[in-house]
Design an enzyme around this catalytic site. Structure first.
Site, PDB file in Angstrom:
ATOM      1  N   ASN A 133      -3.214   9.149   4.358  1.00 55.94           N
ATOM      2  CA  ASN A 133      -2.394   7.917   4.944  1.00 55.94           C
ATOM      3  C   ASN A 133      -1.641   7.733   6.488  1.00 55.94           C
ATOM      4  O   ASN A 133      -0.762   6.944   6.778  1.00 55.94           O
ATOM      5  CB  ASN A 133      -0.512   9.132   3.747  1.00 55.94           C
ATOM      6  CG  ASN A 133      -0.658   8.487   2.433  1.00 55.94           C
ATOM      7  OD1 ASN A 133      -0.881   8.186   1.945  1.00 55.94           O
ATOM      8  ND2 ASN A 133      -0.008   9.475   2.195  1.00 55.94           N
ATOM      9  N   HIS A 147      -5.650  -5.705  -2.970  1.00 49.34           N
ATOM     10  CA  HIS A 147      -6.679  -5.792  -1.508  1.00 49.34           C
ATOM     11  C   HIS A 147      -6.549  -7.373  -1.271  1.00 49.34           C
ATOM     12  O   HIS A 147      -7.378  -7.379  -0.304  1.00 49.34           O
ATOM     13  CB  HIS A 147      -7.885  -5.273  -2.221  1.00 49.34           C
ATOM     14  CG  HIS A 147      -7.800  -3.586  -2.353  1.00 49.34           C
ATOM     15  ND1 HIS A 147      -9.423  -3.274  -2.723  1.00 49.34           N
ATOM     16  CD2 HIS A 147      -7.155  -2.579  -2.232  1.00 49.34           C
ATOM     17  CE1 HIS A 147      -8.741  -1.846  -2.844  1.00 49.34           C
ATOM     18  NE2 HIS A 147      -7.880  -1.549  -2.125  1.00 49.34           N
ATOM     19  N   THR A 148      -6.149  -7.664  -1.857  1.00 47.78           N
ATOM     20  CA  THR A 148      -6.292  -9.566  -1.164  1.00 47.78           C
ATOM     21  C   THR A 148      -5.582  -9.852  -0.039  1.00 47.78           C
ATOM     22  O   THR A 148      -5.783 -10.535   1.098  1.00 47.78           O
ATOM     23  CB  THR A 148      -5.780 -10.337  -1.806  1.00 47.78           C
ATOM     24  OG1 THR A 148      -5.418 -11.808  -1.696  1.00 47.78           O
ATOM     25  CG2 THR A 148      -3.734 -10.588  -2.834  1.00 47.78           C
ATOM     26  N   ASP A 177      -9.871  -9.311   2.432  1.00 42.36           N
ATOM     27  CA  ASP A 177     -10.504 -10.587   1.780  1.00 42.36           C
ATOM     28  C   ASP A 177     -10.489 -11.598   3.213  1.00 42.36           C
ATOM     29  O   ASP A 177      -9.636 -11.616   3.653  1.00 42.36           O
ATOM     30  CB  ASP A 177     -10.040 -10.663   0.738  1.00 42.36           C
ATOM     31  CG  ASP A 177      -8.501 -12.175   0.541  1.00 42.36           C
ATOM     32  OD1 ASP A 177      -8.370 -12.191   1.182  1.00 42.36           O
ATOM     33  OD2 ASP A 177      -7.996 -12.037  -0.532  1.00 42.36           O
ATOM     34  N   ASP A 204      -3.176 -14.305  -3.692  1.00 38.48           N
ATOM     35  CA  ASP A 204      -4.310 -15.013  -4.567  1.00 38.48           C
ATOM     36  C   ASP A 204      -5.155 -14.156  -5.015  1.00 38.48           C
ATOM     37  O   ASP A 204      -5.258 -12.863  -4.397  1.00 38.48           O
ATOM     38  CB  ASP A 204      -4.813 -16.300  -3.740  1.00 38.48           C
ATOM     39  CG  ASP A 204      -5.403 -15.655  -2.558  1.00 38.48           C
ATOM     40  OD1 ASP A 204      -6.005 -14.189  -2.632  1.00 38.48           O
ATOM     41  OD2 ASP A 204      -6.178 -16.670  -1.605  1.00 38.48           O
ATOM     42  N   GLY A 229       4.629  10.561  -8.168  1.00 41.45           N
ATOM     43  CA  GLY A 229       5.316   8.870  -9.548  1.00 41.45           C
ATOM     44  C   GLY A 229       6.751   8.907  -7.979  1.00 41.45           C
ATOM     45  O   GLY A 229       6.212   9.389  -6.629  1.00 41.45           O
ATOM     46  N   ARG A 287       0.954  -1.090  -0.006  1.00 37.51           N
ATOM     47  CA  ARG A 287       0.226   0.007   0.077  1.00 37.51           C
ATOM     48  C   ARG A 287       1.155   1.015  -0.135  1.00 37.51           C
ATOM     49  O   ARG A 287       1.009   2.352  -0.528  1.00 37.51           O
ATOM     50  CB  ARG A 287      -0.926  -0.123   1.381  1.00 37.51           C
ATOM     51  CG  ARG A 287      -1.661   0.911   1.613  1.00 37.51           C
ATOM     52  CD  ARG A 287      -3.798   0.733   2.190  1.00 37.51           C
ATOM     53  NE  ARG A 287      -3.275   2.046   2.640  1.00 37.51           N
ATOM     54  CZ  ARG A 287      -3.812   2.863   3.855  1.00 37.51           C
ATOM     55  NH1 ARG A 287      -3.210   3.069   4.993  1.00 37.51           N
ATOM     56  NH2 ARG A 287      -4.510   3.705   3.331  1.00 37.51           N
ATOM     57  N   ASP A 293       9.069   8.567  -5.820  1.00 35.43           N
ATOM     58  CA  ASP A 293       9.715   8.440  -5.647  1.00 35.43           C
ATOM     59  C   ASP A 293      10.598   8.576  -4.305  1.00 35.43           C
ATOM     60  O   ASP A 293      11.017   9.714  -4.008  1.00 35.43           O
ATOM     61  CB  ASP A 293       9.821  10.355  -6.005  1.00 35.43           C
ATOM     62  CG  ASP A 293       8.703  11.002  -5.115  1.00 35.43           C
ATOM     63  OD1 ASP A 293       7.667  10.582  -4.954  1.00 35.43           O
ATOM     64  OD2 ASP A 293       8.628  12.500  -5.661  1.00 35.43           O
ATOM     65  N   HIS A 347       1.078   4.365  -2.580  1.00 37.81           N
ATOM     66  CA  HIS A 347       0.645   6.402  -2.411  1.00 37.81           C
ATOM     67  C   HIS A 347       1.316   6.205  -2.681  1.00 37.81           C
ATOM     68  O   HIS A 347       1.140   7.217  -2.896  1.00 37.81           O
ATOM     69  CB  HIS A 347      -0.434   6.113  -1.125  1.00 37.81           C
ATOM     70  CG  HIS A 347      -1.442   5.632  -0.440  1.00 37.81           C
ATOM     71  ND1 HIS A 347      -2.148   5.534   0.619  1.00 37.81           N
ATOM     72  CD2 HIS A 347      -2.536   4.357  -0.613  1.00 37.81           C
ATOM     73  CE1 HIS A 347      -2.937   5.066   0.511  1.00 37.81           C
ATOM     74  NE2 HIS A 347      -3.077   3.978  -0.800  1.00 37.81           N
ATOM     75  N   THR A 369      -6.735 -12.810   4.235  1.00 38.61           N
ATOM     76  CA  THR A 369      -5.684 -11.449   4.353  1.00 38.61           C
ATOM     77  C   THR A 369      -4.773 -11.535   3.873  1.00 38.61           C
ATOM     78  O   THR A 369      -4.445 -10.464   4.049  1.00 38.61           O
ATOM     79  CB  THR A 369      -6.288 -10.739   5.560  1.00 38.61           C
ATOM     80  OG1 THR A 369      -5.677  -9.772   5.405  1.00 38.61           O
ATOM     81  CG2 THR A 369      -5.368 -11.118   6.837  1.00 38.61           C
ATOM     82  N   GLU A 424       3.187  14.105   2.652  1.00 34.94           N
ATOM     83  CA  GLU A 424       2.585  13.043   2.369  1.00 34.94           C
ATOM     84  C   GLU A 424       2.050  12.036   3.664  1.00 34.94           C
ATOM     85  O   GLU A 424       0.352  10.962   3.689  1.00 34.94           O
ATOM     86  CB  GLU A 424       3.180  12.036   1.256  1.00 34.94           C
ATOM     87  CG  GLU A 424       3.130  12.899   0.117  1.00 34.94           C
ATOM     88  CD  GLU A 424       3.595  12.161  -1.117  1.00 34.94           C
ATOM     89  OE1 GLU A 424       3.076  11.016  -1.246  1.00 34.94           O
ATOM     90  OE2 GLU A 424       4.284  12.825  -2.344  1.00 34.94           O
TER      91      GLU A 424
END
Length: 315
Positions: free
Chosen positions: A90, A187-188, A240, A247, A68, A58, A70, A62, A243, A84
């Protein structure tokens, strides 16, 4: 309108030039043991905290979606500037220490050579691989950025986005519908706080309390975990049923009405993205292949200027 088209053309040109400047063997001579050092740091963290892979994947996403890839997401706020990592989307990011530990190990091997952005890209790859997912050659040669602003995190695709908003967000970064669906498969791994899906289980519309696309018993479980006036900031649910395993369960559950975010459900509202969801739900291999292709594409959007010695501060 002409100005917008011109800007988009420049962005696509920027992406193309960025991709060509990266190379899988970029550090072969200057830091040959880079990848093993990063993998070791991720493995050590994972042995103590099973949420680390989801956090790193994640974090990388983000990072790449703002300026980009960086490493601007790693910078600390300073003075009047909020970075950020302190922007609303975040606040729940964590495991920054893993990148710090990896950077420290890499600096001991080859001082001032490897960017934090490359370390984060490698750590995200390792996070997926160590969770049972695919591995891939990470193109390297990114530079670290000097600017990080909390206000710019508003550019991140929100969990409440519909398909038009998602398409716009991804296309602005040179990413296609297939990239959107494949990367949503990330998001798996992970966990969602109540605030990110509250809109689906309470006061969904003027006539419905719950999103009708949710499977009823699943929605009931979500409502029990996240009551209407929930005050427990840590409350939420896994993304899911597997977690900590990378998969295609996410896609199977999506087709069963057991998705978490509105942005997940949105993938079924467009013929192209819906077909891809079915494709990835029926074939783990197809999903893995598409995910690798898309994350390499996303992680090749660059924009930094320096090699930081400390990932938290501008050099």
């Amino acid at each position: 309108m002409a100005a917008i088209v011109s800007l988009l053309a420049l962005f696509i040109l920027f992406i193309s030039s960025s991709v060509s400047s990266l190379s899988s063997n970029y550090y072969d001579k200057t830091c040959p043991h880079l990848e093993s050092a990063v993998t070791s740091a991720v493995k050590t963290a994972l042995s103590n905290d099973k949420t680390v892979p989801a956090a790193l994947l994640r974090m990388h996403f983000h990072d790449c979606f703002i300026r980009g890839c960086d490493a601007s997401v790693l910078l600390e706020s300073k003075g009047k500037n909020q970075a950020e990592k302190d922007g609303p989307p975040n606040i729940s990011l964590h495991a920054f220490y893993v990148i710090d530990n990896a950077k420290k190990a890499v600096e001991a091997l080859c001082p001032g050579v490897v960017s934090c952005a490359d370390i984060l890209a490698l750590a995200a790859r390792d996070a997926v691989a160590l969770s049972g997912g695919p591995t891939w050659e990470v193109p390297k040669g990114r530079k670290d950025g000097r600017i990080s602003k909390a206000t710019e995190t508003r550019q991140l695709p929100a969990p409440t986005f519909n398909i038009s908003q998602l398409q716009q967000s991804f296309s602005q970064r040179g990413l296609s519908f297939e990239d959107l669906v494949a990367l949503s498969g990330g998001h798996t791994l992970g966990f969602a706080h109540c605030s990110s899906f509250q809109n689906r289980i309470h006061s969904f519309s003027s006539t419905l309390d719950v999103d009708p696309s949710l499977q009823p018993s699943f929605a009931s479980n979500l409502r029990s975990v996240c009551p209407a006036h929930n005050k427990v900031k840590t409350a939420g649910t896994t993304l899911d049923s597997t977690t900590t395993t990378f998969d295609n369960a996410y896609f199977k559950l999506l087709l069963q009405g057991k998705s978490i975010f509105s942005s997940d459900q949105a993938l079924l509202t467009n013929p192209t993205t819906k077909a891809l969801v079915y494709k990835f739900a029926s074939s783990h291999k197809e999903f893995e292949n598409a995910f690798v292709k898309s994350i390499i594409k996303m992680s090749s959007i660059t924009g930094g200027q320096e090699i930081r010695l400390d990932c938290k501060v501008v050099r």
